[in-house]
Motif scaffolding. Structure first.
Motif, PDB file in Angstrom:
ATOM      1  N   GLN A 162      73.558  21.921  26.191  1.00  9.27           N
ATOM      2  CA  GLN A 162      74.503  23.087  27.111  1.00  9.27           C
ATOM      3  C   GLN A 162      74.442  24.093  25.552  1.00  9.27           C
ATOM      4  O   GLN A 162      75.181  23.303  24.759  1.00  9.27           O
ATOM      5  CB  GLN A 162      75.715  22.632  27.800  1.00  9.27           C
ATOM      6  N   GLN A 163      73.932  25.221  25.644  1.00  7.10           N
ATOM      7  CA  GLN A 163      74.071  26.419  24.314  1.00  7.10           C
ATOM      8  C   GLN A 163      75.126  26.156  23.707  1.00  7.10           C
ATOM      9  O   GLN A 163      75.432  26.664  22.628  1.00  7.10           O
ATOM     10  CB  GLN A 163      73.318  27.729  24.763  1.00  7.10           C
ATOM     11  N   GLU A 164      76.350  26.813  25.097  1.00  6.12           N
ATOM     12  CA  GLU A 164      77.800  27.171  24.096  1.00  6.12           C
ATOM     13  C   GLU A 164      78.223  25.598  22.844  1.00  6.12           C
ATOM     14  O   GLU A 164      78.705  25.872  22.337  1.00  6.12           O
ATOM     15  CB  GLU A 164      78.530  26.676  25.430  1.00  6.12           C
ATOM     16  N   ILE A 165      77.209  24.551  23.645  1.00  7.36           N
ATOM     17  CA  ILE A 165      77.918  23.524  22.743  1.00  7.36           C
ATOM     18  C   ILE A 165      76.483  22.610  21.972  1.00  7.36           C
ATOM     19  O   ILE A 165      76.857  21.404  21.689  1.00  7.36           O
ATOM     20  CB  ILE A 165      78.657  22.644  23.207  1.00  7.36           C
ATOM     21  N   SER A 188      81.343  27.897  16.471  1.00  4.31           N
ATOM     22  CA  SER A 188      82.106  28.045  17.093  1.00  4.31           C
ATOM     23  C   SER A 188      84.125  26.855  17.436  1.00  4.31           C
ATOM     24  O   SER A 188      83.555  26.602  15.966  1.00  4.31           O
ATOM     25  CB  SER A 188      82.681  28.107  18.716  1.00  4.31           C
ATOM     26  N   SER A 191      83.594  24.207  18.697  1.00  2.75           N
ATOM     27  CA  SER A 191      82.533  23.237  18.592  1.00  2.75           C
ATOM     28  C   SER A 191      83.290  22.401  17.255  1.00  2.75           C
ATOM     29  O   SER A 191      83.021  20.884  17.256  1.00  2.75           O
ATOM     30  CB  SER A 191      81.351  23.359  18.255  1.00  2.75           C
TER      31      SER A 191
END
Length: 372
Positions: A162-165, A188, A191
């Motif tokens: 998953q790109q956000e994490i 982020s 993260s």
């Protein structure tokens, strides 16, 4: 690397490491080093540095620095910066989360690191594609078994996560498979918190994580003369646990983001690095510091960043002299090339920049695995 150029590069690297060749090459006179440092102090005191974070602005205000809250600019007196540089820990250990493997920073020994990129080049099929978890595991396994690599990175961003994490996913793979210290670029605050939680779990507690310092963050300033709110938030999170944070090596690019001359860009790099070290030490005096020396020249024909230019090696050697004048360890982004394949051009450019950096006293070289 494959090909004759790559083999020669590896042979030269091994020879230099075994002979312990370092701290010898000086491209600047002592007076020139002093002039660069003095110019950097003048910039920080008269122009200032932009810290995009209210907590940090208030902190500097409490220390008596001149703060412009509207423009988020702090003017740092040279006496204040020098005092922080005097206090900052310059030698420290980074220990693997899973073994006794230890990397000593500022011991004078050369250390190799790996890269972390978006795209992967498969030389068997001569195709370029996005990286996968499988590639990360292979890269970590390779790094575990290379004697001259002390800092493992998984080569590529796992696009099947998953790109956000995806940064947290890559760190998870490191914590599962790496026998050495390592890391990825944390993207982020969420993260960062997840990565710290995982590290606490695998280390067996918060105090053991503080002792091992196996998690780190590279918060490179945005040249010219600023550090983002995003990066400072992550720095604040990691400094809560005494984890090493590097906020140096802004990759000033002469002719683009920096002055056209190498001397001018080196002054800018020095000012940005000193501002970041000052901030981090003011936040947490236990935080150690090192000096990133990455300067990459813009190709005026394409406006692209070059990785194999002779100016890069020269600028790196000069920046190492500046770092050593403060007693700080210096890493250098060398062993790279502008060639798109591991051919004789790649081997020549990699070997030349690496030899210069080692001879000048670089302690770290990275990021190995990048092609042009």
């Amino acid at each position: 690397s494959r090909g004759h150029g790559g083999h020669r590069y590896i042979a030269v690297m091994k020879a230099l490491v075994m002979r312990g060749l370092n701290h010898r090459l000086e491209v600047l006179a002592k007076e020139e080093v002093g002039a660069i440092i003095e110019s950097a102090f003048i910039i920080l005191e008269s122009t200032g540095f932009r810290f995009k974070h209210p907590h940090v602005l208030k902190m500097f205000d409490d220390f008596g620095c001149e703060v412009n809250y509207k423009d988020e600019i702090v003017k740092l007196p040279s006496s204040f910066v020098k005092e922080r540089l005097r206090r900052v820990p310059k030698e420290y250990n980074i220990k693997s989360h899973s073994s006794d493997y230890t990397v000593r920073i500022n011991d004078g020994n050369i250390k190799g690191g790996m890269c972390y990129e978006i795209l992967f080049v498969d030389y068997e099929t001569m195709t370029r594609r996005y990286g996968l978890r499988e590639d990360c595991v292979k890269a970590i396994t390779l790094g575990n078994n290379l004697d001259n690599i002390s800092h493992v990175m998984p080569f590529v961003v796992p696009s099947d996560a998953q790109q956000e994490i995806c940064d947290a996913e890559a760190y998870k793979l490191l914590l599962q498979y790496s026998r050495k210290p390592g890391g990825v670029y944390i993207s982020s605050l969420q993260s960062a918190r997840a990565i710290i939680e995982m590290a606490i779990a695998v280390c067996g507690g918060e105090e053991e994580l503080r002792r091992r310092r196996c998690i780190g963050y590279g918060a490179e300033p945005t040249t010219p003369l600023q550090l983002s709110n995003h990066a400072i938030n992550i720095i604040l999170e990691l400094t809560n646990y005494d984890l090493p944070v590097s906020a140096s090596g802004s990759m000033v690019m002469p002719g683009s983001t920096g002055p056209a001359t190498l001397a001018g860009s080196l002054v800018l790099l020095t000012a940005e690095t000193l501002a970041a070290i000052t901030m981090i030490n003011a936040i947490n005096p236990k935080e150690p510091a090192s000096f990133g020396t990455s300067i990459h020249v813009m190709d005026p024909f394409t406006a692209l960043c070059t990785f194999g230019s002779p100016e890069q090696g020269l600028a790196g050697a000069a920046a190492i002299q500046v770092a050593r004048s403060f007693g700080l360890s210096a890493g250098c982004n060398v062993g790279l090339a502008d060639s798109n394949v591991p051919d004789i051009q790649a081997g020549f450019e990699k070997a030349l920049s690496t030899c210069i950096a080692i001879a000048a006293g670089a302690e770290g070289i990275g990021a190995q695995g990048i092609v042009g």
